[in-house]
Motif scaffolding. Structure first.
Motif, PDB file in Angstrom:
ATOM      1  N   UNK A  21       0.898  -1.270  -0.066  1.00  0.00           N
ATOM      2  CA  UNK A  21      -0.037   0.052   0.096  1.00  0.00           C
ATOM      3  C   UNK A  21       0.819   1.264   0.011  1.00  0.00           C
ATOM      4  N   UNK A  22       1.981   1.349   0.789  1.00  0.00           N
ATOM      5  CA  UNK A  22       2.737   2.412   0.777  1.00  0.00           C
ATOM      6  C   UNK A  22       3.503   2.812  -0.647  1.00  0.00           C
ATOM      7  N   UNK A  23       3.719   1.381  -0.927  1.00  0.00           N
ATOM      8  CA  UNK A  23       4.720   1.634  -2.413  1.00  0.00           C
ATOM      9  C   UNK A  23       3.873   2.219  -3.436  1.00  0.00           C
ATOM     10  N   UNK A  24       2.661   1.816  -3.468  1.00  0.00           N
ATOM     11  CA  UNK A  24       1.600   2.142  -4.393  1.00  0.00           C
ATOM     12  C   UNK A  24       1.422   3.637  -4.431  1.00  0.00           C
ATOM     13  N   UNK A  25       1.085   4.029  -3.168  1.00  0.00           N
ATOM     14  CA  UNK A  25       0.450   5.483  -2.948  1.00  0.00           C
ATOM     15  C   UNK A  25       1.764   6.442  -3.006  1.00  0.00           C
ATOM     16  N   UNK A  26       2.952   6.096  -2.555  1.00  0.00           N
ATOM     17  CA  UNK A  26       4.154   6.951  -2.757  1.00  0.00           C
ATOM     18  C   UNK A  26       4.582   7.034  -4.037  1.00  0.00           C
ATOM     19  N   UNK A  27       4.599   5.876  -5.112  1.00  0.00           N
ATOM     20  CA  UNK A  27       5.056   5.765  -6.337  1.00  0.00           C
ATOM     21  C   UNK A  27       3.882   6.716  -7.105  1.00  0.00           C
ATOM     22  N   UNK A  28       2.628   6.560  -7.019  1.00  0.00           N
ATOM     23  CA  UNK A  28       1.870   7.596  -7.977  1.00  0.00           C
ATOM     24  C   UNK A  28       1.963   8.788  -7.499  1.00  0.00           C
ATOM     25  N   UNK A  77       8.177   5.651 -21.039  1.00  0.00           N
ATOM     26  CA  UNK A  77       8.749   4.195 -21.728  1.00  0.00           C
ATOM     27  C   UNK A  77      10.271   4.273 -21.507  1.00  0.00           C
ATOM     28  N   UNK A  78      10.899   5.297 -21.357  1.00  0.00           N
ATOM     29  CA  UNK A  78      12.345   5.475 -21.238  1.00  0.00           C
ATOM     30  C   UNK A  78      13.016   5.518 -19.793  1.00  0.00           C
ATOM     31  N   UNK A  79      11.965   5.776 -18.925  1.00  0.00           N
ATOM     32  CA  UNK A  79      12.433   5.507 -17.377  1.00  0.00           C
ATOM     33  C   UNK A  79      11.824   4.449 -16.756  1.00  0.00           C
ATOM     34  N   UNK A  80      11.563   3.321 -17.370  1.00  0.00           N
ATOM     35  CA  UNK A  80      10.981   2.070 -16.760  1.00  0.00           C
ATOM     36  C   UNK A  80      11.842   1.691 -15.870  1.00  0.00           C
ATOM     37  N   UNK A  81      13.392   1.322 -16.285  1.00  0.00           N
ATOM     38  CA  UNK A  81      14.280   0.382 -15.529  1.00  0.00           C
ATOM     39  C   UNK A  81      14.523   1.479 -14.475  1.00  0.00           C
ATOM     40  N   UNK A  82      14.773   2.639 -14.259  1.00  0.00           N
ATOM     41  CA  UNK A  82      15.213   3.304 -13.052  1.00  0.00           C
ATOM     42  C   UNK A  82      14.210   3.188 -12.128  1.00  0.00           C
ATOM     43  N   UNK A  83      12.786   3.231 -12.697  1.00  0.00           N
ATOM     44  CA  UNK A  83      11.592   3.490 -11.912  1.00  0.00           C
ATOM     45  C   UNK A  83      11.425   2.010 -11.286  1.00  0.00           C
ATOM     46  N   UNK A  84      11.554   1.002 -11.887  1.00  0.00           N
ATOM     47  CA  UNK A  84      11.437  -0.364 -11.167  1.00  0.00           C
ATOM     48  C   UNK A  84      12.401  -0.292 -10.120  1.00  0.00           C
ATOM     49  N   UNK A  85      13.825   0.130 -10.306  1.00  0.00           N
ATOM     50  CA  UNK A  85      14.796   0.072  -9.230  1.00  0.00           C
ATOM     51  C   UNK A  85      14.340   0.932  -8.102  1.00  0.00           C
ATOM     52  N   UNK A  86      13.968   1.933  -8.144  1.00  0.00           N
ATOM     53  CA  UNK A  86      13.336   2.837  -7.124  1.00  0.00           C
ATOM     54  C   UNK A  86      12.208   2.260  -6.498  1.00  0.00           C
ATOM     55  N   UNK A  87      11.180   1.576  -7.174  1.00  0.00           N
ATOM     56  CA  UNK A  87      10.146   1.050  -6.472  1.00  0.00           C
ATOM     57  C   UNK A  87      10.495  -0.198  -5.608  1.00  0.00           C
ATOM     58  N   UNK A  88      11.322  -1.043  -6.147  1.00  0.00           N
ATOM     59  CA  UNK A  88      11.910  -2.044  -5.405  1.00  0.00           C
ATOM     60  C   UNK A  88      12.612  -1.714  -4.129  1.00  0.00           C
ATOM     61  N   UNK A  89      13.524  -0.728  -4.249  1.00  0.00           N
ATOM     62  CA  UNK A  89      14.093  -0.231  -3.079  1.00  0.00           C
ATOM     63  C   UNK A  89      12.906   0.286  -1.979  1.00  0.00           C
ATOM     64  N   UNK A  90      12.049   1.075  -2.567  1.00  0.00           N
ATOM     65  CA  UNK A  90      11.123   1.771  -1.634  1.00  0.00           C
ATOM     66  C   UNK A  90      10.291   0.732  -1.046  1.00  0.00           C
ATOM     67  N   UNK A  91       9.853  -0.415  -1.800  1.00  0.00           N
ATOM     68  CA  UNK A  91       9.076  -1.477  -1.133  1.00  0.00           C
ATOM     69  C   UNK A  91      10.034  -1.995   0.019  1.00  0.00           C
ATOM     70  N   UNK A  92      11.181  -2.530  -0.231  1.00  0.00           N
ATOM     71  CA  UNK A  92      12.095  -3.205   0.799  1.00  0.00           C
ATOM     72  C   UNK A  92      12.108  -2.012   1.839  1.00  0.00           C
ATOM     73  N   UNK A  93      12.552  -0.914   2.037  1.00  0.00           N
ATOM     74  CA  UNK A  93      12.637   0.207   2.930  1.00  0.00           C
ATOM     75  C   UNK A  93      11.416   0.197   3.791  1.00  0.00           C
ATOM     76  N   UNK A  94      10.065   0.246   2.888  1.00  0.00           N
ATOM     77  CA  UNK A  94       8.740   0.121   3.455  1.00  0.00           C
ATOM     78  C   UNK A  94       8.693  -1.012   4.451  1.00  0.00           C
ATOM     79  N   UNK A  95       8.819  -2.240   4.077  1.00  0.00           N
ATOM     80  CA  UNK A  95       8.608  -3.363   4.961  1.00  0.00           C
ATOM     81  C   UNK A  95       9.552  -3.429   5.904  1.00  0.00           C
TER      82      UNK A  95
END
Length: 296
Positions: free
Chosen positions: A104-111, A210-228
């Motif tokens: 939930x945190x990852x989704x809200x913060x990402x949007x 479409x051209x920032x998907x790779x860094x965005x996935x990396x940041x979202x993954x880090x965001x989820x890890x920090x959130x949990x």
């Protein structure tokens, strides 16, 4: 990528189909994807399939070991705590609070972070300058410390914990999305779109995203890890989920006094946190590599 069908006609895959074809060739990443889906299913429907109520006490079965240890009971696969409550049921309910809260945190913060970061990068002037310097000031404070400050102001509770962690992680995502978009703005194809009169929304949707998907996935993954980790940490410190809520961090904290007598009460919630982080990271890394290969 070209595909040759039975009539010798060439078809071009869409970018998403091409990325999916690369991703599904990575067996470990696909297994991780299905495990993530199972975790989401478990977090949503945990109350409906756990064998016992996480709050049901049984004085005749206190501190039972796991069933594969001498003295264990098959009715309580992971044993029981000092009040006779089923450990497996409590871990699944804890997963609902910890893993579900992190999603939930990852989704809200990402949007919210992507909207603010894109707005700041695509507009110039005093507003963008103020946001830029404000983010620099907030990023000087560690996110966990900022979450602790906020939870002290809001008061200890699970939902206040989620709000505090979201607010503490939001500046990092805004900053990351801002830098990724700003880097794209200097490229020739973006300048060409701007010269063609593309609006900021169209520029972001078709040129930048479409051209920032790779860094965005990396940041979202880090965001989820920090959130949990922060949800579990605040729960362990007593600032997060409160009794009778069974968050994984609070489960570890409540069992610390029994660690030498019943170490499984600490091991299983901690192992659940570890496995969730590993599974999600393997899935995200596989997806990131698929995006990189799809762009080549």
């Amino acid at each position: 990528m070209l595909i040759n069908n039975g009539f010798n006609e060439d078809k071009i895959q869409s970018p998403l189909r091409y990325i999916w074809s690369i991703f599904k060739s990575k067996s470990i990443a696909v297994v991780a994807m299905w495990l993530v889906i199972l975790l989401i299913f478990a977090a949503i429907f945990a109350p409906h399939f756990v064998p016992h109520s996480p709050l049901a006490q049984n004085s005749d079965k206190m501190l039972l070991p796991p069933y594969w240890v001498d003295g264990g009971d098959i009715d309580h696969i992971l044993g029981t705590d000092d009040l006779g409550r089923d450990t497996l049921s409590r871990v699944f309910h804890g997963l609902q609070f910890t893993f579900g809260g992190a999603i939930l945190i990852t989704f809200i913060v990402a949007i919210i972070g992507m909207v603010i970061g894109a707005s700041a990068a695509l507009t110039k002037g005093i507003k963008a300058s103020i946001l830029h310097h404000l983010l620099d000031a907030l990023l000087a404070i560690p996110s966990l410390l900022l979450a602790l400050i906020l939870i002290t102001i809001f008061g200890p509770s699970y939902y206040n914990c989620l709000i505090a962690i979201s607010l503490s992680l939001l500046p990092q995502f805004i900053r990351a999305s801002y830098l990724a978009i700003e880097q794209e703005l200097g490229k020739q194809y973006i300048i060409a779109l701007q010269l063609d009169g593309a609006t900021n929304l169209r520029l972001f949707r078709y040129g930048i995203l479409p051209n920032i998907l790779e860094p965005t996935i990396t940041v979202i993954n880090r965001l989820f890890t920090m959130a949990i980790i922060e949800i579990a940490t605040l729960g362990f410190l007593g600032f997060g989920a409160q009794l009778p809520q069974t968050e994984l961090g609070s489960l570890i904290a409540s069992s610390m006094e029994l660690i030498y007598l019943s170490p499984w009460l600490v091991i299983f919630p901690g192992l659940a946190i570890f496995l969730v982080i590993v599974i999600v990271n393997v899935f995200a890394e596989g997806l990131r590599h698929a995006v990189i290969e799809g762009e080549e």
